[in-house]
Scaffold this motif. Structure first.
Motif, PDB file in Angstrom:
ATOM      1  N   SER A   1       0.829  -1.286  -0.123  1.00 34.52           N
ATOM      2  CA  SER A   1       0.035   0.182  -0.073  1.00 34.52           C
ATOM      3  C   SER A   1       0.824   1.213   0.100  1.00 34.52           C
ATOM      4  O   SER A   1       0.276   2.344  -0.222  1.00 34.52           O
ATOM      5  N   LEU A   2       1.988   1.143   0.221  1.00 32.57           N
ATOM      6  CA  LEU A   2       2.956   2.367   0.133  1.00 32.57           C
ATOM      7  C   LEU A   2       3.467   2.966  -1.140  1.00 32.57           C
ATOM      8  O   LEU A   2       3.863   3.596  -1.417  1.00 32.57           O
ATOM      9  N   PHE A   3       3.091   2.002  -2.200  1.00 34.49           N
ATOM     10  CA  PHE A   3       3.447   2.109  -3.609  1.00 34.49           C
ATOM     11  C   PHE A   3       2.214   2.397  -4.375  1.00 34.49           C
ATOM     12  O   PHE A   3       1.177   1.789  -4.298  1.00 34.49           O
ATOM     13  N   SER A   4       2.389   3.145  -5.186  1.00 38.77           N
ATOM     14  CA  SER A   4       1.214   3.628  -6.321  1.00 38.77           C
ATOM     15  C   SER A   4       2.009   3.809  -7.541  1.00 38.77           C
ATOM     16  O   SER A   4       3.114   4.240  -7.692  1.00 38.77           O
ATOM     17  N   ALA A   5       1.253   3.761  -8.782  1.00 43.10           N
ATOM     18  CA  ALA A   5       1.701   3.812  -9.993  1.00 43.10           C
ATOM     19  C   ALA A   5       1.677   5.513 -10.102  1.00 43.10           C
ATOM     20  O   ALA A   5       0.923   6.239  -9.723  1.00 43.10           O
ATOM     21  N   ASN A   6       2.966   5.841 -10.817  1.00 44.88           N
ATOM     22  CA  ASN A   6       3.018   7.131 -11.195  1.00 44.88           C
ATOM     23  C   ASN A   6       2.521   7.555 -12.585  1.00 44.88           C
ATOM     24  O   ASN A   6       2.254   6.717 -13.476  1.00 44.88           O
ATOM     25  N   ALA A   7       2.530   8.827 -12.922  1.00 43.91           N
ATOM     26  CA  ALA A   7       1.862   9.266 -14.192  1.00 43.91           C
ATOM     27  C   ALA A   7       2.905   8.768 -15.083  1.00 43.91           C
ATOM     28  O   ALA A   7       4.119   8.700 -14.842  1.00 43.91           O
ATOM     29  N   LEU A   8       2.256   8.273 -16.363  1.00 39.81           N
ATOM     30  CA  LEU A   8       3.343   7.807 -17.473  1.00 39.81           C
ATOM     31  C   LEU A   8       4.194   8.781 -18.010  1.00 39.81           C
ATOM     32  O   LEU A   8       4.112   9.965 -18.008  1.00 39.81           O
ATOM     33  N   GLY A   9       5.359   8.408 -17.872  1.00 38.95           N
ATOM     34  CA  GLY A   9       6.671   9.129 -18.338  1.00 38.95           C
ATOM     35  C   GLY A   9       7.448   9.861 -17.207  1.00 38.95           C
ATOM     36  O   GLY A   9       8.368  10.826 -17.489  1.00 38.95           O
ATOM     37  N   THR A  10       6.916   9.996 -15.853  1.00 38.43           N
ATOM     38  CA  THR A  10       7.482  10.568 -14.821  1.00 38.43           C
ATOM     39  C   THR A  10       8.256   9.563 -13.881  1.00 38.43           C
ATOM     40  O   THR A  10       7.967   8.286 -13.860  1.00 38.43           O
ATOM     41  N   PRO A  11       9.310  10.044 -13.386  1.00 34.41           N
ATOM     42  CA  PRO A  11      10.073   8.991 -12.480  1.00 34.41           C
ATOM     43  C   PRO A  11       9.305   8.891 -11.075  1.00 34.41           C
ATOM     44  O   PRO A  11       8.463   9.835 -10.811  1.00 34.41           O
ATOM     45  N   GLY A  12       9.474   7.811 -10.459  1.00 36.81           N
ATOM     46  CA  GLY A  12       8.754   7.596  -9.340  1.00 36.81           C
ATOM     47  C   GLY A  12       9.698   8.073  -8.207  1.00 36.81           C
ATOM     48  O   GLY A  12      10.621   8.791  -8.177  1.00 36.81           O
ATOM     49  N   THR A  13       8.833   8.352  -6.934  1.00 36.46           N
ATOM     50  CA  THR A  13       9.539   8.770  -5.713  1.00 36.46           C
ATOM     51  C   THR A  13      10.190   7.497  -5.025  1.00 36.46           C
ATOM     52  O   THR A  13      10.799   8.309  -3.861  1.00 36.46           O
ATOM     53  N   ALA A  14      10.056   6.522  -5.078  1.00 37.36           N
ATOM     54  CA  ALA A  14      10.746   5.595  -4.233  1.00 37.36           C
ATOM     55  C   ALA A  14      11.880   5.642  -4.476  1.00 37.36           C
ATOM     56  O   ALA A  14      12.713   5.520  -5.676  1.00 37.36           O
ATOM     57  N   SER A  15      12.943   5.464  -3.555  1.00 36.65           N
ATOM     58  CA  SER A  15      14.377   5.599  -3.722  1.00 36.65           C
ATOM     59  C   SER A  15      14.819   4.227  -3.927  1.00 36.65           C
ATOM     60  O   SER A  15      14.124   3.040  -3.783  1.00 36.65           O
ATOM     61  N   ARG A  16      15.920   4.331  -4.591  1.00 32.21           N
ATOM     62  CA  ARG A  16      16.693   3.017  -5.139  1.00 32.21           C
ATOM     63  C   ARG A  16      16.917   2.159  -4.117  1.00 32.21           C
ATOM     64  O   ARG A  16      17.491   2.797  -2.989  1.00 32.21           O
ATOM     65  N   ARG A  17      16.824   0.979  -3.937  1.00 27.92           N
ATOM     66  CA  ARG A  17      17.240   0.137  -2.940  1.00 27.92           C
ATOM     67  C   ARG A  17      16.422   0.670  -1.742  1.00 27.92           C
ATOM     68  O   ARG A  17      17.128   0.840  -0.727  1.00 27.92           O
TER      69      ARG A  17
END
Length: 109
Positions: free
Chosen positions: A17-33
């Protein structure tokens, strides 16, 4: 982030539930690793016996076991489903090979 440390219980490995799909063509906000995957606990074992047949010839019997204690290995990029649009998002979906054993006979001269 809370991690499910028992991948065998059928619950998601992480809180999906902490993750959601981001708008197409935009980077997500979850950090790497942002979290670590299920670990690996592996023990291999080899038993050897050398038998001298003569001064220059010998025979070696080998019994080798890989993943000796048959511990489930949830390891690698394919172990947890990371596709946010998948029904199995966050689930552990892949395990490495179970216990493997081999017997060998080696003649040296």
């Amino acid at each position: 982030m809370q991690i499910n440390h028992n991948p065998r219980n059928g619950l998601p490995y992480f809180n999906t539930s902490l993750f959601s799909a981001n708008a197409l063509g935009t980077p997500g906000t979850a950090s790497r690793r942002s979290f670590y995957g299920p670990g690996m606990l592996n023990f291999d074992l080899a038993l050897l016996k050398d038998v001298r047949l003569s001064e220059s010839k010998s025979l070696q019997f080998r019994l080798e076991s890989f993943n000796t204690f048959n511990h489930a290995q949830f390891f690698g990029a394919a172990a947890v489903d990371g596709g946010i649009d998948d029904n199995l998002f966050g689930q552990v979906v892949h395990a490495a090979s179970p216990r493997l054993m081999q017997i060998a006979l080696k003649f040296t001269f």
